[in-house]
Design an enzyme around this catalytic site. Structure first.
Site, PDB file in Angstrom:
ATOM      1  N   GLU A  83      18.594 -16.723  -7.517  1.00 12.36           N
ATOM      2  CA  GLU A  83      17.969 -15.541  -7.806  1.00 12.36           C
ATOM      3  C   GLU A  83      17.461 -15.252  -9.365  1.00 12.36           C
ATOM      4  O   GLU A  83      16.408 -14.462  -9.589  1.00 12.36           O
ATOM      5  CB  GLU A  83      19.219 -14.322  -7.838  1.00 12.36           C
ATOM      6  N   ASN A 103      -1.734   2.322   5.671  1.00 13.48           N
ATOM      7  CA  ASN A 103      -0.746   1.292   5.338  1.00 13.48           C
ATOM      8  C   ASN A 103      -0.393   0.506   6.399  1.00 13.48           C
ATOM      9  O   ASN A 103       0.214   1.162   7.517  1.00 13.48           O
ATOM     10  CB  ASN A 103       0.475   2.123   4.523  1.00 13.48           C
ATOM     11  N   GLY A 104      -0.499  -0.704   6.409  1.00 17.94           N
ATOM     12  CA  GLY A 104      -0.190  -1.738   7.524  1.00 17.94           C
ATOM     13  C   GLY A 104      -1.386  -2.832   8.073  1.00 17.94           C
ATOM     14  O   GLY A 104      -2.131  -2.850   6.852  1.00 17.94           O
ATOM     15  N   CYS A 107       0.931  -1.146  -0.012  1.00 18.55           N
ATOM     16  CA  CYS A 107      -0.056   0.032   0.005  1.00 18.55           C
ATOM     17  C   CYS A 107       0.798   1.486   0.100  1.00 18.55           C
ATOM     18  O   CYS A 107       1.784   1.198   0.695  1.00 18.55           O
ATOM     19  CB  CYS A 107      -0.701  -0.081   1.156  1.00 18.55           C
ATOM     20  N   TRP A 157      -2.825  -2.478  -1.821  1.00 13.34           N
ATOM     21  CA  TRP A 157      -2.436  -3.937  -1.973  1.00 13.34           C
ATOM     22  C   TRP A 157      -3.410  -4.400  -1.073  1.00 13.34           C
ATOM     23  O   TRP A 157      -3.269  -4.764   0.308  1.00 13.34           O
ATOM     24  CB  TRP A 157      -0.875  -4.169  -1.589  1.00 13.34           C
ATOM     25  N   GLU A 189       8.677 -13.978 -10.760  1.00 11.70           N
ATOM     26  CA  GLU A 189       7.957 -13.150 -10.160  1.00 11.70           C
ATOM     27  C   GLU A 189       7.270 -12.283 -11.250  1.00 11.70           C
ATOM     28  O   GLU A 189       6.079 -11.691 -11.096  1.00 11.70           O
ATOM     29  CB  GLU A 189       8.767 -12.193  -9.159  1.00 11.70           C
ATOM     30  N   LYS A 242       6.364  -3.566  -3.783  1.00 12.74           N
ATOM     31  CA  LYS A 242       7.748  -3.465  -3.873  1.00 12.74           C
ATOM     32  C   LYS A 242       8.353  -3.549  -2.371  1.00 12.74           C
ATOM     33  O   LYS A 242       9.206  -4.227  -2.364  1.00 12.74           O
ATOM     34  CB  LYS A 242       8.104  -1.928  -4.308  1.00 12.74           C
ATOM     35  N   ARG A 251       3.936   0.052  -4.626  1.00 15.05           N
ATOM     36  CA  ARG A 251       3.762  -0.577  -3.442  1.00 15.05           C
ATOM     37  C   ARG A 251       2.352  -1.457  -3.510  1.00 15.05           C
ATOM     38  O   ARG A 251       1.950  -1.974  -2.333  1.00 15.05           O
ATOM     39  CB  ARG A 251       3.538   0.488  -2.567  1.00 15.05           C
ATOM     40  N   HIS A 292      18.808 -36.271  -7.525  1.00 18.35           N
ATOM     41  CA  HIS A 292      17.992 -36.879  -6.348  1.00 18.35           C
ATOM     42  C   HIS A 292      16.655 -36.591  -6.257  1.00 18.35           C
ATOM     43  O   HIS A 292      16.041 -36.356  -5.317  1.00 18.35           O
ATOM     44  CB  HIS A 292      18.888 -36.114  -5.044  1.00 18.35           C
ATOM     45  N   LYS A 351      13.656 -14.111 -10.208  1.00 22.13           N
ATOM     46  CA  LYS A 351      13.281 -13.127 -11.251  1.00 22.13           C
ATOM     47  C   LYS A 351      12.433 -13.199 -11.989  1.00 22.13           C
ATOM     48  O   LYS A 351      11.470 -12.909 -12.475  1.00 22.13           O
ATOM     49  CB  LYS A 351      14.714 -12.646 -11.600  1.00 22.13           C
TER      50      LYS A 351
HETATM   51  O1  M6R Z   1      13.228  -4.034   0.655  1.00 22.50           O
HETATM   52  P1  M6R Z   1      13.678  -5.687   0.699  1.00 22.50           P
HETATM   53  O2  M6R Z   1      15.176  -5.885   0.331  1.00 22.50           O
HETATM   54  O3  M6R Z   1      13.593  -6.003   2.148  1.00 22.50           O
HETATM   55  O4  M6R Z   1      12.795  -6.582  -0.124  1.00 22.50           O
HETATM   56  C1  M6R Z   1      12.897  -7.942   0.291  1.00 22.50           C
HETATM   57  C2  M6R Z   1      12.165  -8.748  -0.835  1.00 22.50           C
HETATM   58  O5  M6R Z   1      10.664  -8.534  -0.715  1.00 22.50           O
HETATM   59  C3  M6R Z   1      12.431  -8.452  -2.380  1.00 22.50           C
HETATM   60  O6  M6R Z   1      13.907  -8.592  -2.667  1.00 22.50           O
HETATM   61  C4  M6R Z   1      11.589  -9.017  -3.196  1.00 22.50           C
HETATM   62  O7  M6R Z   1      12.038 -10.659  -3.183  1.00 22.50           O
HETATM   63  C5  M6R Z   1      11.783  -8.570  -4.771  1.00 22.50           C
HETATM   64  N1  M6R Z   1      10.572  -8.497  -5.228  1.00 22.50           N
HETATM   65  C6  M6R Z   1      12.719  -9.502  -5.629  1.00 22.50           C
HETATM   66  O8  M6R Z   1      12.839  -9.139  -6.931  1.00 22.50           O
END
Ligand code: M6R
Length: 613
Positions: free
Chosen positions: A488, A100-101, A2, A74, A495, A608, A27, A511, A492
């Site tokens: 990683e 927000n929260g 949010c 969100w 997501e 984000k 957000r 395995h 990527k």
């Molecule tokens: O702001 P932060 O680095 O704490 O965020 C951590 C994760 O939420 C963030 O890296 C998330 O996995 C990304 N969307 C990955 O691309």
């Protein structure tokens, strides 16, 4: 999760609010709304869908009020719908709130308010807040000039969980109150008034002077004045901070998407992160950290704790610290760490990595470590973010604002910073040969140039993306550091492209996972460790035999023609290879997503900054 925006000043609030929401849309983006005060009446306009939908609401162009609050959602409690969108009002429409929260005790509060005659129009946790404010406001029969503030304070005292809220009231048409607890909120001092937002990049267009609110600190803005109060409502002065980010840093600057811009900003982000901390022939400079040799020598265990991509950066950080400093390091996911009763004491150093500095689980894990006697060190990209205010020590990446939900430049900057920190520790502890450290420094300094070579793979990567964009399943494999990069790369891809992907250590294939390999499945391999190349190539041959399409990212000279694509990157110190090998994987995720016609910067269901559990 949010985004909230607010404005009070000389200009019409509505366009400023919509502009702020657009900047904050990463957000959360399932519904949006604004409230402004006109002729002593609160006007609320909201709906489900993206911020741009707000412009279609009839009458929005006629909102002329110079005070307003706004929200992009969100969804947590209640599906995306007009009723569940913010702002929410109390039953008498005297108070409007954006939040927000998460209010964890909202069921209890809802019951309390229902028993007192209040009705609820939404399924949200937020709706209890304006009604609680109204409850306390009407209970106070005094004519105290601070009655509005007192009611907000009483209401927030009842809330359990996390919140950043903005409150308007038609009884006080020139006043706005904001307060936060465990959710981000900043107030910018602009040339025409005060701007409030969940984070700094959304306001760079208006100002670089910010007040960073603390937990349970109230800000009351009225016309052109601002006052701050602590949790006992005692007024105090507050320092304004100048944030150096350029206004253009939060813009696309000619790129089609923020993600692509941020991928291509990596040479600069790394240069800025290295800054003056590392120079050849000199000891690393972390004098701002004030960590003594005596303390460092007493550490017998390091935890690196983070979420998502930041946790993946931590996996490479572990390699640096163990190799150079000879201290055992455990990397953990913050949401697991905080509930598993980790063994921590005053000889444990806990490092927390968070681009945003606002990730709820990471902050909670930090607080837990502190309570158990450990020293805590935050690695963040956002000056003054919550995590940096909780930690004993903070070091910053200087990647510039990262707007795309998929993290790219923050990851590589975090690794570089952890690398320099490890060299610094090793110099103090004298735990590594000075020549080894000097060579590593040289390699770190060469990274920005070598990253350019990784970026130059973009056309080859794009070609491969065009061949595999409609896949359903993709596997990423690698050994050692390459396995960390596989994790990683897989994150990527899934997501942003919504392709199901898994990362495995190459040696694990036999395995179990190899059972899933069949004709046409794509397997992406990272091959940068020359000591493990032959073994990894055998693993790749095994998947080719079973019909897999293969995409290889390597710095080795591999003479093999039965791979579908080989992307060549530069050689570097094996500890640093993730910084170069991850880039073709970032580009692959990007181009596959573009081929599928999806929104790269705002993938579904994600936000984000994950400020709730
Ligand atoms: O702001 P932060 O680095 O704490 O965020 C951590 C994760 O939420 C963030 O890296 C998330 O996995 C990304 N969307 C990955 O691309």
């Amino acid at each position: 999760m949010c985004g909230i925006v607010g404005y009070i000043g000389k200009k019409t609030a509505c366009p400023i609010l919509i502009n702020g929401l657009t900047a904050l849309e990463y957000r959360g983006y399932d519904s949006a709304g604004i409230a402004s005060i006109e002729n002593k009446k609160i006007c609320v306009m909201k709906d489900k869908g993206r911020v741009s939908n707000l412009n279609n609401i009839e009458g929005i162009d006629n909102l002329r009020g110079t005070i307003g609050i706004a929200h992009t959602r969100w969804a947590t409690h209640g599906k995306p719908s007009k009723e569940n969108s913010h702002p929410h009002m109390d039953n008498s429409e005297t108070f409007a709130v954006v939040h927000n929260g998460i209010i964890e005790n909202y069921t209890e509060l809802r019951k309390f308010l229902s028993d007192n005659g209040y009705k609820f129009l939404s399924q949200t946790d937020t709706e209890v807040i304006p009604n609680l404010i109204h409850y306390y406001f009407t209970k106070d029969t005094s004519s105290d000039e601070n009655k509005f503030l007192k009611s907000v304070k009483q209401a927030t005292t009842d809330l359990k969980g996390s919140f950043a809220i903005e409150v308007l009231s038609n009884l006080y048409p020139d006043k706005m109150i904001t307060v936060r607890k465990d959710s981000p909120l900043v107030i910018g001092k602009g040339s025409t008034g005060y701007h409030i937002a969940s984070d700094i990049p959304a306001l760079l267009e208006y100002t670089r002077d910010f007040y960073l609110l603390d937990d349970y600190e109230f800000a009351v803005m009225e016309n052109d004045s601002i006052k701050f109060y602590n949790s006992d409502l005692i007024e105090h002065n507050k320092e304004i901070k100048n944030i150096e980010w350029a206004a253009s840093a939060a813009e696309k600057n000619g790129y089609e998407d923020y993600m692509l811009k941020e991928i291509f900003e990596q040479p600069t982000a790394i240069r800025e992160t290295i800054g003056s901390r590392l120079k050849l022939g000199e000891k690393c400079d972390f004098s701002d950290l004030d960590i003594s040799k005596e303390y460092l020598s007493s550490i017998n265990k390091i935890f690196i704790v983070a979420c998502g991509t930041a946790m993946h950066a931590g996996l490479t950080g572990k390699k640096f610290l163990e190799n150079l400093c000879n201290i055992p390091v455990e990397v953990d996911i913050a949401s697991e760490f905080r509930y598993r009763n980790p063994i921590i004491n005053e000889k444990t150093l806990c490092i927390f990595i968070s681009q945003s500095g606002e990730t709820a689980d990471t902050i909670a894990a930090l607080k837990l470590s502190k309570s158990k006697g450990a020293k805590t060190l935050a690695v963040s990209n956002v000056i003054g973010s919550s995590i940096t205010r909780e930690a004993d020590y903070t070091i910053y990446t200087h990647a510039g604002p990262e707007i795309a939900v998929a993290s790219t430049k923050a990851y590589t900057s975090q690794i570089v910073l952890l690398g320099i920190l490890s060299v610094y520790f090793a110099e103090i502890l004298e735990s590594s040969d000075s020549k080894v450290l000097e060579n590593l420094k040289k390699d770190i300094l060469e990274l920005p140039k070598k990253i350019e070579a990784s970026l130059n793979t973009k056309n080859e990567v794009k070609n491969f993306a065009q061949k595999v964009f409609d896949e359903k399943d993709v596997f990423f494999i690698g050994r050692g550091s390459d396995y960390n990069v596989a994790l990683e790369g897989s994150l990527k891809l899934k997501e942003i492209s919504y392709i199901h992907s898994e990362a495995y250590a190459s040696g694990e294939l036999k395995h179990g996972p190899i059972a899933l390999i069949e004709n046409g499945i794509t397997v992406i391999s990272i091959l940068t460790d020359e000591t493990l190349v032959e073994k990894s190539i055998s693993n790749i041959q095994e998947v080719i035999t079973r019909g897999a399409k293969t995409f290889i990212v390597t710095n080795q000279n591999i003479l093999n023609s039965n791979f579908d694509a080989i992307v060549k990157i530069e050689e570097t110190n094996p500890l640093l290879s993730p910084i170069l090998s991850v880039i073709p994987l970032q580009l692959l995720a990007y181009y596959i997503t573009k081929e599928k016609g999806l929104d790269v910067d705002k993938p579904r269901n994600l936000a984000k900054s994950v400020t709730v559990e």
